[in-house]
Design a protein around this motif. Structure first.
Motif, mmCIF file in Angstrom:
data_model
loop_
_atom_site.group_PDB
_atom_site.id
_atom_site.type_symbol
_atom_site.label_atom_id
_atom_site.label_comp_id
_atom_site.label_asym_id
_atom_site.label_seq_id
_atom_site.Cartn_x
_atom_site.Cartn_y
_atom_site.Cartn_z
ATOM 1 N N ILE A 1 0.843 -1.205 0.000
ATOM 2 C CA ILE A 1 0.000 0.000 0.000
ATOM 3 C C ILE A 1 0.882 1.262 0.000
ATOM 4 N N CYS A 2 1.897 1.268 0.828
ATOM 5 C CA CYS A 2 2.785 2.439 0.892
ATOM 6 C C CYS A 2 3.548 2.604 -0.424
ATOM 7 N N ILE B 1 5.922 5.594 -1.684
ATOM 8 C CA ILE B 1 7.075 5.490 -0.785
ATOM 9 C C ILE B 1 8.109 4.554 -1.416
ATOM 10 N N ARG B 2 9.363 5.026 -1.466
ATOM 11 C CA ARG B 2 10.413 4.271 -2.149
ATOM 12 C C ARG B 2 11.551 3.829 -1.235
ATOM 13 N N GLY C 1 9.487 -3.336 -4.603
ATOM 14 C CA GLY C 1 10.384 -2.263 -5.031
ATOM 15 C C GLY C 1 10.458 -1.113 -4.051
ATOM 16 N N MET C 2 10.573 -1.448 -2.781
ATOM 17 C CA MET C 2 10.813 -0.425 -1.754
ATOM 18 C C MET C 2 12.205 -0.702 -1.173
ATOM 19 N N VAL C 3 13.038 0.337 -1.136
ATOM 20 C CA VAL C 3 14.436 0.140 -0.745
ATOM 21 C C VAL C 3 14.573 0.031 0.773
ATOM 22 N N VAL C 4 15.299 -0.975 1.211
ATOM 23 C CA VAL C 4 15.667 -1.115 2.629
ATOM 24 C C VAL C 4 16.770 -0.108 2.941
ATOM 25 N N ASP C 5 16.534 0.742 3.925
ATOM 26 C CA ASP C 5 17.500 1.762 4.346
ATOM 27 C C ASP C 5 17.891 1.463 5.789
ATOM 28 N N MET C 6 19.188 1.326 6.046
ATOM 29 C CA MET C 6 19.647 0.944 7.389
ATOM 30 C C MET C 6 20.444 2.069 8.050
ATOM 31 N N SER C 7 20.145 3.320 7.711
ATOM 32 C CA SER C 7 20.942 4.437 8.227
ATOM 33 C C SER C 7 20.984 4.503 9.753
ATOM 34 N N TYR D 1 18.078 4.076 -8.442
ATOM 35 C CA TYR D 1 16.620 4.217 -8.586
ATOM 36 C C TYR D 1 16.110 3.308 -9.711
ATOM 37 N N GLU D 2 16.880 3.301 -10.831
ATOM 38 C CA GLU D 2 16.458 2.469 -11.975
ATOM 39 C C GLU D 2 16.359 1.002 -11.584
ATOM 40 N N GLU D 3 17.309 0.552 -10.772
ATOM 41 C CA GLU D 3 17.348 -0.864 -10.380
ATOM 42 C C GLU D 3 16.334 -1.213 -9.291
ATOM 43 N N SER D 4 15.881 -0.190 -8.534
ATOM 44 C CA SER D 4 15.286 -0.489 -7.219
ATOM 45 C C SER D 4 13.795 -0.271 -7.092
ATOM 46 N N PHE D 5 13.204 0.605 -7.888
ATOM 47 C CA PHE D 5 11.842 1.047 -7.576
ATOM 48 C C PHE D 5 10.741 0.231 -8.255
ATOM 49 N N GLY D 6 11.125 -0.663 -9.168
ATOM 50 C CA GLY D 6 10.114 -1.482 -9.831
ATOM 51 C C GLY D 6 9.944 -2.817 -9.132
ATOM 52 N N PRO D 7 8.924 -3.570 -9.529
ATOM 53 C CA PRO D 7 8.733 -4.896 -8.935
ATOM 54 C C PRO D 7 9.890 -5.823 -9.308
#
Lengths: 326, 326
Positions: free
Chosen positions: B100-101, B106-107, B146-152, B319-325
């Motif tokens: 849903i997000c 949300i990316r 296609g939502m990026v895991v961010d571990m900041s 972004y090109e690699e990450s945001f699609g299914p």
């Protein structure tokens, strides 16, 4: 006054039928689960259902908030219903909701339900951090307002840390000793010694996955275990928490296990071939069967005063100590 | 086509003034944080605010959802705004909210923000479990949609497990190497090697607590660190994530640190005597200052193609690699 009969954990599919059975069985007080995975708002819907039941069936049940309600229940021939959560999901990420929930009548809250929560680690995780930063603060707040920390579904280290960190005795409302039946949900001798040594309470579960022999566990075997536990930990720290899930459809146990956190099925204590609620032992089907347990405890030779304590007197003492502000 | 200018993390107090500065600075895309402690419903309120800004200022900004939006931003002289969460609180306990997000745009989503979450452990906890049961399932779902895991803001073990468990490259959108400045929020060489070795991206932060020398860190020192990091990890895995908190009142940093989880103040990276937002270094105050960073990277001798990548080309590829299914 006569010792009360208290069941300190049920999650039945509650109905006027079940409330009538409570009266038939002479049950003075029941701690009922009103949340597993519910958000605060969803939990409030469950409170609304209970308010309707209290309004519609005042001859059978009323809302319990203090130990005095148990005495009132005995005097009036009704059953006092106390509320608890099996997961901290209703307080969401908001420590201010601890006091709000206490004001709404919640008296027990598990810090985890099988999985990692924001507060502590559940018994099905591979790794156990103990209490988190938020967990330590929430335990302090629960202590302050008078909400009991319940670690029935928590992992070992988290449980030991909750006992140590809490300034008030805590509870394991529904579980059995691991030395009797080595289920993941049952508790180690180390935990039970720490729990009772700090004034806490253990409620014995009759949920078949927690029983030696499962659904076929005999009353004698169950009561002999209680007598052994009384020798080890002191009978005054023991009570009943049947985990009665009467009349629930199997879809409910699936929801209890999976909630919204997983897209794949998790069988918890069950298995693919045994996924539903297991059948209860023949000697305990519903609220009318507490007399069997009393007889079983007599048959294994426990003293009447000890039995009175286990059947409710100990929980009453614990309620007196636990539900008010610190 | 010219390499884009991308800032992959800002949490400014956004306003038409800030959007105009993005244009003045030639910023083609910004990943903005739209949630720290918000529930799903609260996060939707933040989306509503952004929708109003997009409606009212279409000459300055528009909502970015894919890499093509960055190219469109360059062509049209506008700034594409990408959304991310610094905490998984908006998905609550519900794996279904991941998709849903994503559908709402949300990316990026951090698995934790300093504390233990339902998914993993934050960098301020004493103990680090790694990914929880729910965490493993959510990473799989993020990979799928296609939502990026961010571990900041995550702890070491959790970060390494996220890198290993994720089937797609992940990001640390805003942090610096621990070998340069040993802040709790900066990342170990082990983590940075694992991150970049698996195709992931590091965005360099200009938040003063992450800088050697703090607010007094010179541009030369910052850019020399970037050049060192390029030698160690490969320039193609590096980008910018300024963590710009422009125009925020100090009450906001207190809320970022404490949310609703604590009744006592927690100073996070600050201290009682330095509790507010620290002043930014003189060479980076707002979106008009990215030219200083480019000049600084030139001055430390980096090649133009490497600089183009760090200033935005590498994030565009990611972004090109990450945001699609998947």
């Amino acid at each position: 006054m006569k010792a009360p009969l208290i069941d300190n954990l049920q999650y039945a599919n509650f109905s006027p039928k079940v409330f009538a059975q409570m009266r038939e069985g002479g049950v003075d007080a029941v701690h009922v689960t009103i949340a597993y995975h519910e958000s605060f708002r969803e939990m409030v819907l469950n409170l609304e259902s209970w308010n309707r039941w209290f309004e519609d069936h005042p001859n059978l049940i009323f809302k319990g908030t203090s130990a005095a309600c148990v005495r009132r229940a005995q005097a009036e021939g009704r059953t006092a219903i106390f509320f608890g959560f099996q997961n901290p999901s209703p307080i969401e990420d908001d420590i201010g909701l601890v006091e709000i929930c206490h004001q709404l009548g919640i008296r027990f809250m598990q810090l985890t339900y099988n999985n990692q929560s924001l507060l502590a680690t559940g018994c099905y995780e591979d790794e156990d951090t103990g209490l988190t930063r938020m967990g330590k603060q929430v335990v302090r707040e629960m202590n302050r307002v008078g909400m009991v920390v319940d670690m029935s579904h928590s992992a070992e280290r988290s449980t030991l840390e909750a006992i140590a960190h809490s300034t008030r005795p805590i509870a394991i409302t529904h579980a059995n000793p691991h030395w009797w039946h080595p289920a993941l949900r049952n508790k180690s001798d180390t935990v039970l010694k720490a729990l009772t040594g700090a004034g806490g309470m253990l409620g014995f579960s009759i949920y078949p996955h927690h029983l030696a022999g499962g659904s076929n566990c005999t009353l004698e075997r169950f009561c002999a275990m209680i007598a052994d536990a009384a020798d080890r930990y002191g009978a005054e720290h023991l009570g009943i928490g049947t985990d009665l899930c009467q009349d629930q459809p199997d879809s409910v146990v699936e929801w209890m296990r999976v909630g919204r956190w997983s897209k794949v099925i998790d069988y918890g204590e069950g298995s693919a071939s045994n996924a539903g609620f297991p059948p209860m032992p023949v000697w305990f089907s519903d609220n009318r069967d507490f007399g069997n347990i009393r007889k079983g405890l007599e048959a294994v030779g426990m003293a009447p005063a000890e039995i009175d304590g286990i059947m409710g007197g100990n929980w009453l003492r614990f309620y007196e100590e636990s539900f008010g502000p610190q």
